[in-house]
Design a protein around this motif. Structure first.
Motif, PDB file in Angstrom:
ATOM      1  N   ASP A 105      55.071  39.408  42.902  1.00  0.00           N
ATOM      2  CA  ASP A 105      54.671  39.661  44.297  1.00  0.00           C
ATOM      3  C   ASP A 105      53.294  40.328  44.355  1.00  0.00           C
ATOM      4  N   SER A 106      53.036  41.277  43.419  1.00  0.00           N
ATOM      5  CA  SER A 106      51.730  41.940  43.408  1.00  0.00           C
ATOM      6  C   SER A 106      50.622  40.958  43.033  1.00  0.00           C
ATOM      7  N   VAL A 107      50.923  40.030  42.125  1.00  0.00           N
ATOM      8  CA  VAL A 107      49.929  39.010  41.766  1.00  0.00           C
ATOM      9  C   VAL A 107      49.632  38.131  42.980  1.00  0.00           C
TER      10      VAL A 107
ATOM     11  N   GLN B 107      41.966  37.867  47.796  1.00  0.00           N
ATOM     12  CA  GLN B 107      40.780  37.102  47.415  1.00  0.00           C
ATOM     13  C   GLN B 107      40.564  35.905  48.339  1.00  0.00           C
ATOM     14  N   ARG B 108      41.666  35.256  48.715  1.00  0.00           N
ATOM     15  CA  ARG B 108      41.539  34.121  49.628  1.00  0.00           C
ATOM     16  C   ARG B 108      40.980  34.564  50.984  1.00  0.00           C
ATOM     17  N   LYS B 109      41.424  35.742  51.436  1.00  0.00           N
ATOM     18  CA  LYS B 109      40.944  36.239  52.731  1.00  0.00           C
ATOM     19  C   LYS B 109      39.471  36.639  52.650  1.00  0.00           C
ATOM     20  N   LEU B 110      39.030  37.173  51.477  1.00  0.00           N
ATOM     21  CA  LEU B 110      37.610  37.513  51.304  1.00  0.00           C
ATOM     22  C   LEU B 110      36.744  36.260  51.431  1.00  0.00           C
ATOM     23  N   MET B 111      37.227  35.160  50.832  1.00  0.00           N
ATOM     24  CA  MET B 111      36.468  33.911  50.929  1.00  0.00           C
ATOM     25  C   MET B 111      36.446  33.395  52.366  1.00  0.00           C
TER      26      MET B 111
ATOM     27  N   SER C  55      35.853  41.364  45.791  1.00  0.00           N
ATOM     28  CA  SER C  55      36.486  40.293  45.032  1.00  0.00           C
ATOM     29  C   SER C  55      36.562  40.647  43.562  1.00  0.00           C
ATOM     30  N   ALA C  56      35.496  41.305  43.032  1.00  0.00           N
ATOM     31  CA  ALA C  56      35.507  41.688  41.619  1.00  0.00           C
ATOM     32  C   ALA C  56      36.622  42.699  41.346  1.00  0.00           C
ATOM     33  N   ARG C  57      36.771  43.682  42.267  1.00  0.00           N
ATOM     34  CA  ARG C  57      37.840  44.670  42.075  1.00  0.00           C
ATOM     35  C   ARG C  57      39.223  43.993  42.114  1.00  0.00           C
ATOM     36  N   GLU C  58      39.365  43.047  43.019  1.00  0.00           N
ATOM     37  CA  GLU C  58      40.649  42.327  43.086  1.00  0.00           C
ATOM     38  C   GLU C  58      40.871  41.494  41.825  1.00  0.00           C
ATOM     39  N   THR C  59      39.774  40.957  41.264  1.00  0.00           N
ATOM     40  CA  THR C  59      39.907  40.184  40.026  1.00  0.00           C
ATOM     41  C   THR C  59      40.406  41.062  38.891  1.00  0.00           C
TER      42      THR C  59
ATOM     43  N   SER D 299      52.777  41.341  34.280  1.00  0.00           N
ATOM     44  CA  SER D 299      53.824  40.338  34.508  1.00  0.00           C
ATOM     45  C   SER D 299      54.160  39.604  33.224  1.00  0.00           C
ATOM     46  N   ARG D 300      53.118  39.307  32.429  1.00  0.00           N
ATOM     47  CA  ARG D 300      53.359  38.598  31.181  1.00  0.00           C
ATOM     48  C   ARG D 300      54.209  39.447  30.231  1.00  0.00           C
ATOM     49  N   ARG D 301      53.882  40.764  30.194  1.00  0.00           N
ATOM     50  CA  ARG D 301      54.666  41.648  29.322  1.00  0.00           C
ATOM     51  C   ARG D 301      56.135  41.690  29.791  1.00  0.00           C
TER      52      ARG D 301
END
Length: 614
Positions: free
Chosen positions: A37-39, A46-50, A159-163, A173-175
């Motif tokens: 959910d956080s991802v 990011q989509r909203k920034l664009m 956007s960079a901070r969100e990245t 999530s992978r862990r």
């Protein structure tokens, strides 16, 4: 085959370990879902920034297009983008509300956007006023370019901070997914181990079940093949039996009718030859009449067997009907047969045609008498009976329910099972030639079925026969009707009574007219409905309309309905040789309808006319 398991301490611990691992796996799955959910949230930011950047660029593009061309068409996307960017920034602020640094970045965007839109609005306004040079001076100052660069820089920083957040959340999530997969692997392994323990006990039974299943599949395949072959053979047998039954029925009808026609034709020819001898003439005419009546009785029995006779049911007391037949039964049986009646107390009423019930009892008594040529005992019994679902399952022609039972039992020679199985078939008889038509029991069977009842034969060779007639119980309250005397002498006709006869068959019309006149009535006649209506209108007062039902053009029912408009008090007596018509439905005469089936004698005509005029 049942599977037998022997649980022990190891099995219990294994199940407990499975439960613990299952709980841990569920917790890990929930945590993994939260990380996902956080991802998804970071991706949404990011989509909203664009989208915000796209709104700013759309507004600037619309402004440039208008400045260059002066066409208002470019103002629409400009204004739309200017309005939409405020909405998108507000949504962006909600998305980053959980991140203070991003909230401050959104706050820094607002004055920059305000400055940018002030510049855009000013240039658009100057262009609309025709002050193109002043608008271009504002653009040449590059203030708008610098503001736009700052906006892009601010959005790029967000956007960079969100990245960065996205990478961190994906890694987390992978862990978690590795941990979840590990938990699932351990859980599956533990479950597999437990299953192996259970399978150790079940494997032997599984093999036995598989062998049984294969044997069952093979047996089912053989059964399906045998069933298909049997069904095909049964279909051929049924067709042969059907053709044999039709042939037997047709042969029986032809045989009996040919005999009767031979008697009628022979006696009429002899009567013509001896017309000068009154005694011989009368004897020949009586013989011809007797053969005609037997032919009419044969057709009625055929209609009864095929459930096509016209019934006039009413609520009747079977005990009263049987008691009223006692004198006639004593005359029928003679002195060598002792008759006993066992009439049940509190007997239910039944809704049936009393004449047909009386005829059925009389037929059974005559059959019983013929089965006891040297004398014996005959018992007529009535009872309240309930046929349950088990009985109906064994006898598909019966319907479960409450019935009034009438049985006739004799102490005669009885019947073998093969003979009893055919007893209800038309033209089947064990009597000698000329002693029976083979239609008595088939008539009873057809009447019982048409009434909604049931008939059964119980017989053993040397022990006698019992025929049980089941008539449906009448549940209606307050419609009890007395059983009329069926052979009551009708009152003589009167010339003051005017009857209109309507019949399209000329010869039959003449016979009906002459018969009614011989009874003392005044008669007028018509060959069709239209002529009859004109006649009724001319006559003024008519006591009875005696009409055929099936006629070309206007039917008898239509004629009666039309005549009722002219003479509302007009009484109607119908006649027909066809039982499926406008006054007979499902084999039952409509309520309030007087019907005289064809063919009929003068006595039957007199009785029905008197009843209709009453």
């Amino acid at each position: 085959m049942a599977l037998v398991f022997r649980p022990n301490r190891i099995m219990a611990l294994s199940v407990l370990a499975l439960l613990v691992l299952g709980g841990a796996t569920i917790l890990a799955a929930r945590s993994y879902e939260q990380r996902l959910d956080s991802v998804r949230h970071t991706v949404d930011v990011q989509r909203k920034l664009m989208v915000v950047l796209s709104d700013l660029q759309d507004a600037e593009t619309g402004q440039r297009g208008y400045l260059l061309t002066g066409k208002d068409i470019y103002l629409s996307p400009y204004r739309a983008a200017r309005d939409q960017v405020a909405i998108d920034v507000a949504e962006l602020e909600k998305l980053v509300a959980d991140n203070p640094e991003q909230v401050r970045a959104v706050d820094a965007l607002r004055p920059l956007m305000r400055t940018k839109f002030e510049e855009l609005d000013a240039t658009v306004a100057l262009r609309r006023q025709g002050r193109d040079s002043e608008a271009l001076d504002i653009i040449r100052r590059d203030q708008g370019l610098r503001t736009m660069d700052e906006l892009r820089s601010q959005l790029a920083g967000m956007s960079a901070r969100e990245t960065v957040l996205l990478r961190e959340r994906i890694a987390a999530s992978r862990r978690l997914s590795y941990g979840l997969f590990a938990s699932l692997a351990v859980l599956v392994g533990a479950a597999f181990a437990v299953v192996l323990l259970w399978l150790g006990h079940a494997r032997r039974d599984a093999r036995a079940l598989e062998r049984a299943h294969l044997a069952e599949v093979d047996a089912n395949a053989r059964l399906r093949q045998e069933a298909a072959e049997r069904e095909s053979a049964e279909g051929q047998v049924r067709q042969l039996q059907k053709m044999e039954a039709v042939g037997q029925l047709t042969g029986g009808i032809a045989h009996d009718f040919n005999n009767m026609l031979a008697v009628i034709i022979g006696n009429i020819e002899l009567a013509r030859r001896h017309s000068d001898d009154a005694v011989r003439l009368d004897r020949r005419l009586l013989a011809a009449q007797d053969a005609s009546v037997r032919a009419a009785t044969l057709t009625k029995r055929l209609l009864a067997f095929s459930r096509r006779q016209a019934l006039e049911p009413r609520s009747i007391d079977v005990n009263g009907l049987v008691a009223g037949m006692s004198d006639m039964l004593l005359r029928t049986l003679g002195e060598t047969i002792r008759i006993e009646t066992v009439l049940a107390g509190g007997l239910w009423r039944t809704f049936a045609d009393p004449a047909q019930v009386e005829s059925a009892v009389l037929n059974l008594v005559v059959n019983a008498r013929d089965a006891m040529p040297e004398g014996g005992r005959l018992t007529i019994e009535t009872a309240n009976t309930y046929l349950d679902d088990d009985y109906a399952a064994l006898h598909p022609e019966a319907v479960a329910g409450q019935y009034v039972m009438v049985s006739v039992t004799d102490t005669g020679h009885g019947m073998s099972p093969d003979v009893a199985a055919q007893a209800f078939e038309p033209f089947f008889t064990t009597k000698g030639p000329g002693l029976g038509t083979g239609l008595g029991l088939s008539q009873i069977y057809g009447f019982a079925k048409q009434t909604g009842g049931h008939a059964r034969i119980y017989s053993e060779p040397g022990a006698g026969t019992s025929v049980k007639l089941y008539l449906p119980r009448d549940y209606a309250v307050g419609r009890a009707e007395p059983v009329e005397a069926l052979a009551a002498e009708p009152a003589p006709g009167s010339p003051d009574r005017l009857i209109v006869v309507v019949e399209d068959e000329d010869s039959l019309r003449r016979v009906s007219v002459e018969s009614l006149r011989s009874l003392g009535y005044t008669v007028r006649h018509a060959p069709d409905g239209e002529t009859a209506l004109r006649l009724i209108e001319e006559l003024g007062s008519v006591d009875l309309l005696f009409t055929d039902i099936v006629m070309p053009g206007m039917t008898g029912r239509q004629l009666a309905d039309a005549a009722a408009l002219l003479r509302p008090d007009l009484k109607v007596l119908y006649t027909t040789g066809y039982t499926r018509n406008a006054v007979v439905h499902n084999g039952v005469v409509d309520p309030g309808v007087a019907l005289l089936p064809k063919p009929f004698t003068v006595e039957q005509l007199a009785a029905k006319v008197a009843q209709a005029l009453h």
